[in-house]
Scaffold this active site. Structure first.
Site, PDB file in Angstrom:
ATOM      1  N   LYS A 198       0.835  -1.201   0.000  1.00  0.00           N
ATOM      2  CA  LYS A 198       0.000   0.000   0.000  1.00  0.00           C
ATOM      3  C   LYS A 198       0.872   1.254   0.000  1.00  0.00           C
ATOM      4  CE  LYS A 198      -1.817   2.596   3.281  1.00  0.00           C
ATOM      5  NZ  LYS A 198      -1.790   3.947   2.677  1.00  0.00           N
ATOM      6  N   GLU A 272      10.655   0.680   9.887  1.00  0.00           N
ATOM      7  CA  GLU A 272      11.566   1.811   9.639  1.00  0.00           C
ATOM      8  C   GLU A 272      10.793   3.053  10.025  1.00  0.00           C
ATOM      9  OE1 GLU A 272      14.617   1.422   8.695  1.00  0.00           O
ATOM     10  OE2 GLU A 272      14.749  -0.390   7.472  1.00  0.00           O
ATOM     11  N   CYS A 306      13.318  10.947   6.709  1.00  0.00           N
ATOM     12  CA  CYS A 306      13.362  10.382   8.057  1.00  0.00           C
ATOM     13  C   CYS A 306      14.742  10.557   8.685  1.00  0.00           C
ATOM     14  CB  CYS A 306      12.996   8.917   8.011  1.00  0.00           C
ATOM     15  SG  CYS A 306      13.942   8.018   6.781  1.00  0.00           S
ATOM     16  N   GLU A 403       9.988  14.964  16.110  1.00  0.00           N
ATOM     17  CA  GLU A 403      10.243  15.004  14.664  1.00  0.00           C
ATOM     18  C   GLU A 403       9.296  16.001  13.996  1.00  0.00           C
ATOM     19  OE1 GLU A 403       9.126  11.540  12.344  1.00  0.00           O
ATOM     20  OE2 GLU A 403      11.033  11.629  11.280  1.00  0.00           O
TER      21      GLU A 403
HETATM   22  P1  NAP Z   1       2.451   7.382   8.746  1.00  0.00           P
HETATM   23  O1  NAP Z   1       1.313   8.254   9.046  1.00  0.00           O
HETATM   24  O2  NAP Z   1       2.902   6.423   9.781  1.00  0.00           O
HETATM   25  O3  NAP Z   1       2.050   6.600   7.407  1.00  0.00           O
HETATM   26  C1  NAP Z   1       2.871   5.646   6.806  1.00  0.00           C
HETATM   27  C2  NAP Z   1       2.008   4.663   6.055  1.00  0.00           C
HETATM   28  O4  NAP Z   1       1.194   3.912   6.962  1.00  0.00           O
HETATM   29  C3  NAP Z   1       1.034   5.316   5.107  1.00  0.00           C
HETATM   30  O5  NAP Z   1       0.887   4.501   3.963  1.00  0.00           O
HETATM   31  C4  NAP Z   1      -0.229   5.367   5.934  1.00  0.00           C
HETATM   32  O6  NAP Z   1      -1.385   5.522   5.181  1.00  0.00           O
HETATM   33  C5  NAP Z   1      -0.168   4.041   6.638  1.00  0.00           C
HETATM   34  N1  NAP Z   1      -0.962   3.947   7.856  1.00  0.00           N
HETATM   35  C6  NAP Z   1      -1.502   4.942   8.615  1.00  0.00           C
HETATM   36  N2  NAP Z   1      -2.149   4.420   9.687  1.00  0.00           N
HETATM   37  C7  NAP Z   1      -2.016   3.076   9.617  1.00  0.00           C
HETATM   38  C8  NAP Z   1      -2.449   1.990  10.427  1.00  0.00           C
HETATM   39  N3  NAP Z   1      -3.156   2.180  11.544  1.00  0.00           N
HETATM   40  N4  NAP Z   1      -2.116   0.728  10.055  1.00  0.00           N
HETATM   41  C9  NAP Z   1      -1.393   0.509   8.948  1.00  0.00           C
HETATM   42  N5  NAP Z   1      -0.963   1.496   8.137  1.00  0.00           N
HETATM   43  C10 NAP Z   1      -1.257   2.766   8.463  1.00  0.00           C
HETATM   44  O7  NAP Z   1       3.722   8.190   8.344  1.00  0.00           O
HETATM   45  P2  NAP Z   1       3.779   9.416   7.345  1.00  0.00           P
HETATM   46  O8  NAP Z   1       3.416  10.622   8.107  1.00  0.00           O
HETATM   47  O9  NAP Z   1       3.066   9.099   6.101  1.00  0.00           O
HETATM   48  O10 NAP Z   1       5.334   9.424   6.998  1.00  0.00           O
HETATM   49  C11 NAP Z   1       6.251  10.166   7.720  1.00  0.00           C
HETATM   50  C12 NAP Z   1       6.935   9.311   8.764  1.00  0.00           C
HETATM   51  O11 NAP Z   1       7.624   8.232   8.152  1.00  0.00           O
HETATM   52  C13 NAP Z   1       7.988  10.076   9.516  1.00  0.00           C
HETATM   53  O12 NAP Z   1       7.901   9.793  10.885  1.00  0.00           O
HETATM   54  C14 NAP Z   1       9.303   9.547   8.955  1.00  0.00           C
HETATM   55  O13 NAP Z   1      10.387   9.674   9.792  1.00  0.00           O
HETATM   56  C15 NAP Z   1       8.948   8.147   8.653  1.00  0.00           C
HETATM   57  N6  NAP Z   1       9.847   7.574   7.647  1.00  0.00           N
HETATM   58  C16 NAP Z   1      10.793   6.685   8.058  1.00  0.00           C
HETATM   59  C17 NAP Z   1      11.687   6.125   7.152  1.00  0.00           C
HETATM   60  C18 NAP Z   1      12.722   5.147   7.597  1.00  0.00           C
HETATM   61  O14 NAP Z   1      13.270   4.459   6.754  1.00  0.00           O
HETATM   62  N7  NAP Z   1      12.992   5.018   8.870  1.00  0.00           N
HETATM   63  C19 NAP Z   1      11.607   6.486   5.808  1.00  0.00           C
HETATM   64  C20 NAP Z   1      10.642   7.407   5.413  1.00  0.00           C
HETATM   65  C21 NAP Z   1       9.765   7.939   6.356  1.00  0.00           C
HETATM   66  P3  NAP Z   1      -1.809   7.048   4.777  1.00  0.00           P
HETATM   67  O15 NAP Z   1      -0.712   7.609   3.982  1.00  0.00           O
HETATM   68  O16 NAP Z   1      -3.021   6.946   4.013  1.00  0.00           O
HETATM   69  O17 NAP Z   1      -2.002   7.764   6.068  1.00  0.00           O
END
Ligand code: NAP
Ligand code: MG
Length: 492
Positions: A198, A272, A306, A403
Site C-alpha cells: 500500500k 523503519e 526520516c 520530529e
Molecule cells: P504514517 O502516518 O505512519 O504513514 C505511513 C504509512 O502507513 C502510510 O501509507 C499510511 O497511510 C499508513 N498507515 C496509517 N495508519 C495506519 C495503520 N493504523 N495501520 C497501517 N498502516 C497505516 O507516516 P507518514 O506521516 O506518512 O510518513 C512520515 C513518517 O515516516 C515520519 O515519521 C518519517 O520519519 C517516517 N519515515 C521513516 C523512514 C525510515 O526508513 N525510517 C523512511 C521514510 C519515512 P496514509 O498515507 O493513508 O495515512
C-alpha cells in the site's frame, strides 16, 4: 504556477537583478489516467465498494487522478492473488529466472526515468532535481542490486538453507514513494516472496505506474499487488490472517500500533520509523562544505526525510561563522515550483503536513527560540514553507525532541566531544547522524558513540543499495538494503 509568477519570484528572490530563468521540466511526455483501480492479480480492478479519493499536486492544489479506496475485501483479494502466485509460480520458479524478471523491472524504470521523475514531483511536491537524480536512479539501483542476489542466496548465507516466508504485506510513506516501494519489493521478490503493497494516500501514482511496468515486464500475475487507500487499508493488510510478513516504513506512532496488533500472530516484522538526527560540526571542519552538508541534510526535499539532519550541533568557536554562512545560504535557496530544475525546496507534501510544520515553528517561538527564515517569496497557491533556523533552543525544547519532518533546523552549540555525544544521544530516536571534522580520530569517536543505524562523516544523506539502512531505539527494527536486507524476507 505559471511562468509569469515564476519569473516574478526569481526577480524578488535576487532583487539585485541576478536571477535564474525559469527552467520547468515539461509534462507533455507523461501519461496519467483519470482514474486508477487497485492492481490485483496482474490487472487494474475496480474497488469492491466502488469508492475513490483524489490525489492532488501539492504545488498547485489541482487534482491529478481519482484513486481507489482499498477495503478489507480488496486487501483480501490481493492477498489471495499473492498466495496463489506464491504457491503455484513464484516459489517454484528457478531463482535465476526470478532474477531475470527483477533485472527487467530495473531496466524498464531506467527507460522511463523521466516520466517517473516528473510524476513523482507532481504527486508529492519534491523538486524535480531530487526525483530525477536521487529517487528514480536509486529505485532502479535497488532492483538491479537485489536481482543479483536472487540466485546467490546460498552464498549470502553459506552452510544454511534460506527459504522464503510467503506473502509480504508492505506499507510505505509519502516522502520517497517509488524508492520506498523499490526498497520493499526488490528484496521480497529476490528471496522468493510475493507482495501486497500500500502506497501513501497522498502519493500513490508512481506505484501505479510501477504496476504498468510489472505488466509490461510480464511478471506473473499476483506476484506484486498494489492496494491504494489510507490508514484503514494499511490496517487491513497488517491484520490479514494469511500474511507472513509485515514491512512498514512510516511514523513511530503507527509503527507501535502495528507492533501491538500483530503481537503473537507469528508474522515477521520490520519497522523503519522516525528520526531526529544530530549533525555535528567541529571547529576543524571544512565550514563551507559543512554548510552545504547541513543544507543537503535538512532543506532539500523540504526536510521530508526520516534521516534528515534536523538537529545541528556546532562547536562554540565556529558557531557565529556557521550561523552567518547558513543564513547567507538560506537566502539563495529557491523555493517554489517542484518541476523547475532550479528549485531547491519544493512543495510540502500536504496541507496537514504544512500545518504541522507551522505549528512546530509556533511551538519553538513560544519556547523562546530565535528564528531566522529566508526572505524569499513563496507561491500563493500550493503548500510551501520557507527554510527556517531555530536558535536559543535547549535539550528539553519540543522542537529539539520531536520530529518535525519539514525544512526546520534547530541549532545548539557545544564545547567538548563528550558533551555533544550526550546531547546527540538524548533523543528517543536513533536512525542517523553526521559528523564534520578534519580529524579521523574524532570521526571514529563520534560514529562509535552515537546510537544510530546510519552515520555519515563529512557528507550527509548519501545512499547506496549495498549499504544496510535502519534504526535503533524508537527509529525501528530490522535493516533494509545490502545483504542484511535479505534477512527479513527469509527463514534460515
Ligand atoms: P504514517 O502516518 O505512519 O504513514 C505511513 C504509512 O502507513 C502510510 O501509507 C499510511 O497511510 C499508513 N498507515 C496509517 N495508519 C495506519 C495503520 N493504523 N495501520 C497501517 N498502516 C497505516 O507516516 P507518514 O506521516 O506518512 O510518513 C512520515 C513518517 O515516516 C515520519 O515519521 C518519517 O520519519 C517516517 N519515515 C521513516 C523512514 C525510515 O526508513 N525510517 C523512511 C521514510 C519515512 P496514509 O498515507 O493513508 O495515512
Ligand atoms: Mg498527491
Amino acid at each position: 504556477m505559471n511562468v509569469t509568477d515564476q519569473q516574478k519570484r526569481y526577480t524578488l528572490d535576487f532583487g539585485t537583478g541576478w536571477a535564474y530563468d525559469p527552467a520547468p521540466e515539461s509534462t507533455d511526455h507523461i501519461s496519467l489516467k483519470k482514474k486508477y483501480g487497485h492492481f490485483i492479480n496482474g490487472k487494474f480492478v475496480e474497488p469492491a465498494e466502488g469508492n475513490y479519493f483524489e490525489t492532488i499536486n501539492p504545488a498547485t492544489e489541482e487534482k491529478l487522478a481519482d484513486i481507489a479506496v482499498g477495503s478489507k475485501a480488496d486487501v483480501d483479494a490481493a492477498v489471495k492473488a499473492a498466495r496463489k502466485a506464491y504457491d503455484k509460480v513464484w516459489s517454484k520458479m528457478p531463482a535465476s529466472e526470478r532474477g531475470r524478471y527483477i533485472y527487467r523491472i530495473a531496466r524498464m524504470i531506467q527507460e522511463r526515468a523521466r516520466e517517473f521523475a516528473v510524476i513523482e514531483s507532481m504527486d508529492g511536491g519534491k523538486p524535480i532535481r531530487e526525483s530525477r537524480d536521487v529517487d528514480v536512479p536509486l529505485a532502479a539501483a535497488h532492483f538491479f542490486y537485489y536481482a543479483g542476489w536472487a540466485d546467490k542466496l546460498n552464498y549470502a548465507f553459506p552452510g544454511r538453507t534460506p527459504a522464503p516466508l510467503g506473502v509480504a504485506g508492505q506499507i510505505i510513506p509519502w516522502n520517497f514513494p517509488l524508492l520506498m516501494a523499490a526498497w520493499k519489493i526488490a528484496p521480497a521478490l529476490a528471496t522468493g516472496n510475493t507482495v501486497v503493497l500500500k502506497p501513501a494516500e497522498t502519493t500513490p501514482l508512481t506505484c501505479l505506474k510501477l504496476a504498468e511496468i510489472m505488466q509490461e515486464a510480464g511478471l506473473p500475475d499476483g506476484v506484486v499487488n498494489f492496494v491504494t487507500g489510507a490508514g484503514d487499508t494499511g490496517a487491513a493488510i497488517v491484520n490479514h490472517q494469511d500474511i507472513n510478513k509485515i514491512a512498514f516504513t512510516g511514523s513511530t506512532a503507527v509503527g507501535k500500533l502495528i507492533q501491538r496488533s500483530i503481537a503473537g500472530s507469528g508474522k515477521k516484522l520490520t519497522l523503519e520509523l522516525g528520526g531526529k538526527a544530530a549533525n555535528i560540526i567541529f571547529e576543524d571542519a571544512p565550514l563551507d562544505q559543512a554548510v552545504e552538508g547541513i543544507v543537503n541534510g535538512i532543506f532539500f526535499n523540504q526536510g521530508h526525510v526520516c534521516c534528515a539532519g534536523s538537529r545541528l550541533f556546532v562547536q562554540e568557536g565556529v558557531a557565529d561563522a556557521v550561523h552567518q554562512k547558513l543564513t547567507d545560504r538560506l537566502e539563495t535557496l529557491i523555493v517554489g515550483d517542484p518541476l523547475d530544475k532550479n528549485t531547491d525546496i519544493g512543495a510540502i507534501n500536504s496541507k496537514e503536513q504544512l500545518d504541522r510544520i507551522n505549528s512546530y515553528i509556533e511551538i519553538g517561538l513560544n519556547e523562546g527560540a530565535a528564528i531566522t527564515q529566508s526572505s524569499c517569496s513563496i507561491p500563493s497557491k500550493g503548500y510551501f514553507c520557507r527554510p527556517t533556523l531555530l536558535q536559543n533552543v535547549s535539550q528539553a525544547s519540543r522542537v529539539v525532541q520531536e520530529e518535525i519532518f519539514g525544512p526546520v533546523l534547530t541549532i545548539q552549540t557545544f564545547r567538548t566531544p563528550d558533551e555533544v555525544l550526550e546531547k546527540a544521544n538524548n533523543t528517543p530516536y536513533g536512525l542517523s547522524g553526521g559528523v564534520w571534522t578534519d580529524k579521523g580520530s574524532k570521526i571514529f569517536r563520534m560514529t562509535s558513540g552515537i546510537d544510530a543505524g546510519v552515520l555519515w562523516a563529512n557528507t550527509f544523506n548519501k545512499f547506496d543499495p549495498t549499504s544496510p539502512f535502519g534504526g535503533y531505539k524508537e527509529s525501528g527494527m530490522g535493516r533494509e538494503g545490502g545483504l542484511h536486507g535479505l534477512l527479513p524476507y527469509l527463514k534460515i
